[in-house]
Design an enzyme around this catalytic site. Sequence first.
Site, PDB file in Angstrom:
ATOM      1  CD  GLU A 119      -1.796  -0.970   2.798  1.00  0.00           C
ATOM      2  OE1 GLU A 119      -2.371  -0.026   3.790  1.00  0.00           O
ATOM      3  OE2 GLU A 119      -2.618  -2.470   3.312  1.00  0.00           O
ATOM      4  CE  LYS A 121       5.510   5.513   6.955  1.00  0.00           C
ATOM      5  NZ  LYS A 121       5.599   7.428   7.520  1.00  0.00           N
ATOM      6  CG  ASP A 123       3.800  13.263   4.653  1.00  0.00           C
ATOM      7  OD1 ASP A 123       3.308  13.366   6.103  1.00  0.00           O
ATOM      8  OD2 ASP A 123       4.099  14.474   4.607  1.00  0.00           O
ATOM      9  CE1 TYR A 241      -3.677   2.854   9.099  1.00  0.00           C
ATOM     10  CE2 TYR A 241      -3.508   4.634   7.873  1.00  0.00           C
ATOM     11  CZ  TYR A 241      -3.347   4.226   9.190  1.00  0.00           C
ATOM     12  OH  TYR A 241      -2.721   4.745  10.224  1.00  0.00           O
ATOM     13  CE  LYS A 330      10.333   7.625   5.354  1.00  0.00           C
ATOM     14  NZ  LYS A 330       9.511   8.691   6.819  1.00  0.00           N
ATOM     15  CB  CYS A 424      15.403  45.447 -14.029  1.00  0.00           C
ATOM     16  SG  CYS A 424      15.458  43.737 -14.556  1.00  0.00           S
ATOM     17  CB  CYS A 427      17.433  46.133 -18.497  1.00  0.00           C
ATOM     18  SG  CYS A 427      15.559  46.287 -17.931  1.00  0.00           S
ATOM     19  CB  CYS A 442      11.760  44.625 -15.087  1.00  0.00           C
ATOM     20  SG  CYS A 442      12.744  45.080 -15.870  1.00  0.00           S
ATOM     21  CB  CYS A 448      14.257  43.861 -19.656  1.00  0.00           C
ATOM     22  SG  CYS A 448      14.547  42.727 -18.751  1.00  0.00           S
TER      23      CYS A 448
END
Length: 687
Positions: A119, A121, A123, A241, A330, A424, A427, A442, A448
Amino acid sequence: MTADLAARAAELRALITRHDRLYYEQDAPEIPDAEYDRLFRELQALEAEHPTLRTPDSPTQRVGGRPLDAFAPVRHAVPMLSIRTETDTEASGALNFDARVRRELALPEDAPPVEYAAELKFDGLAINLRYENGVLVQAATRGDGETGEDVTQNVRTLRDVPLRLSMPPGQGALFDAPPVPEVLEVRGEVYMRRDDFEAFNARAIAAGEKTLVNPRNGAAGSIRQLDPAVAAKRPLSFFVYGLGEVRGWAVPETHAGVLDALAAFGLPVCAHREICAGAEALAAFHARIAEARPTLPFDIDGVVYKVNSLALQQRLGFVTREPRWAVAHKYPAQEALTTVQDIEVQVGRTGKLTPVARLAPVFVGGVTVTNATLHNESEIRRKDVHIGDTVVVRRAGDVIPEVVSVLSDRRPADARAFSMPSHCPVCASDVVREEGEVDHRCTGGLYCSAQRKQALLHFAQRRAMDIEGLGEKLVDQLVEGGLIRTLPDLYRLGVLKLAELDRMAEKSAENLVVSLERSKRTTLGRFVFALGIRHVGEATAKDLARHLGSMDRIMDASVEELSQVPDVGPVVAASIHTFFAQAHNREVVEQLRACGIVWEEGEARVASGPLVGRTVVLTGTLPTLTRDQAKDLLEAAGAKVAGSVSKKTDFVVAGTDAGSKLTKAQELGINILDESGLLSLLGNREL
């Protein structure tokens, strides 16, 4: 055994206990999982080598986490223990587990492969749901494994947690008859999908509220809110699960069978699960999920292998805090600690300035990361990131790594705060941040180099200069080959230069040169729109041309004068004024004029024409006029061309295949014209 080892063991116990408290009780983790795992493994190794260092209150002797006083305690009838973690992220992790299982079962070498249930894991936050006679009566957190917290009211807000179990097929419609379990406890994970997490944070930023650190923290913090109304606003999901206490139900003989049965009861079970025979099949499952991991809609940090036979699980039993019949295999950590060595600024194709953290190299999410986005200056201030800080960096799949949080207690004395530059870095144009926006930009759009490709594509589009044949791939070649540095360079291209480019035959080059030459005759509105001034769309460009009359007046207009143009507010006026305050932008305009681009100019005038103040909608296909040509004629006559029909619409110009707009106009009794009626109304004007 030395005093140093005893001191280190005591230090590790204190550190792990502190981080357990931050993680489980305060939902405010300071270090990533990989760092926590490293500390835990070090303590385990010390206690294994020196058993006298193992104390009754060591984190290795319990699951971790103490219930908050704000929630009623719930004693688990069946302890919620964690499972062993296999930190070898390669295929050998699966081989190691299978070898341990076969050894514990005393299987001969020629025995058939052991069957496993594999299965994901998840988080998130582990939860125990208790159903009595099919009705949800209680939800509790894992807590310390023996006693958890009653979070029933919050869990009830999760839409995919059934308040009443469904009857499996063939069992009837009511729960007052067997074989509905008298008691059914299921274990699972509350989690937050990535798209839900990102949408929640986007709303929080827009509202000026606190954002969530990561999806796992969002799930845990939501379930453990004291106010269920707050939890109900959080976008949470749930997967089952496993089992806790069960009474009055014939439990299937395998773990896979248990999950199938729970799914039949209407409980959400993840589809990413397989039955695997032997170690090689487990390793293959691990590899397949690793490849699919970036595309999953939720975060995982590994996969879980469980001996499928419940009878074999019972034979294998437990060791200390972990079952012998299961392991979590893991993947490389998606969060890790590193330091910010510098913060630099990148300029995007649209002129947006993005601060980027230059990091001490760190291995996270399967790659070595040296850069992480910081999004904008406001985000840097919110997270309080300084140059020199120790930070948690997160990388999920192919997503650009980002700095999640700062360990402010590790900040060095010489750490430096960051400020967005006023000019910027590419430029040297002025950098502006408009009122109500979080991004800095900018102002050197035509000049630029970071914005060169975007400026060229916008300039060439059909409603701007209409340069046929100048697409994205060709622009890439022209810019990357150094043939174009500014917009006027377009008109200096010759057939020979163009024909040398990849996939550019002489005929294609000739066609582009002809298109460039044809584009030199344009209108003032199209030219202003083609310059790509921020906030200046096609309609605004036409209004500027109509009301100010000439390019010079537009360039020299003050913010106050620009604000007199219809539909030009203070933000748009300031953007136009700032654009032309840059000397290099004015220089580009003059060079384009020198290249032969011309348009008709006139005195500033108020809108005039037979359709001034009228709203017109175009629908369907006209016999001779394109949609753009018809729109230009209408706007030249003073009309406003709208996209939808309403009571404020004066005329609808309809061609073939007109559709719902024509139907609505007929229902509202609006005047309907065909192409000849339009031209008659306009006095047979020509484009």
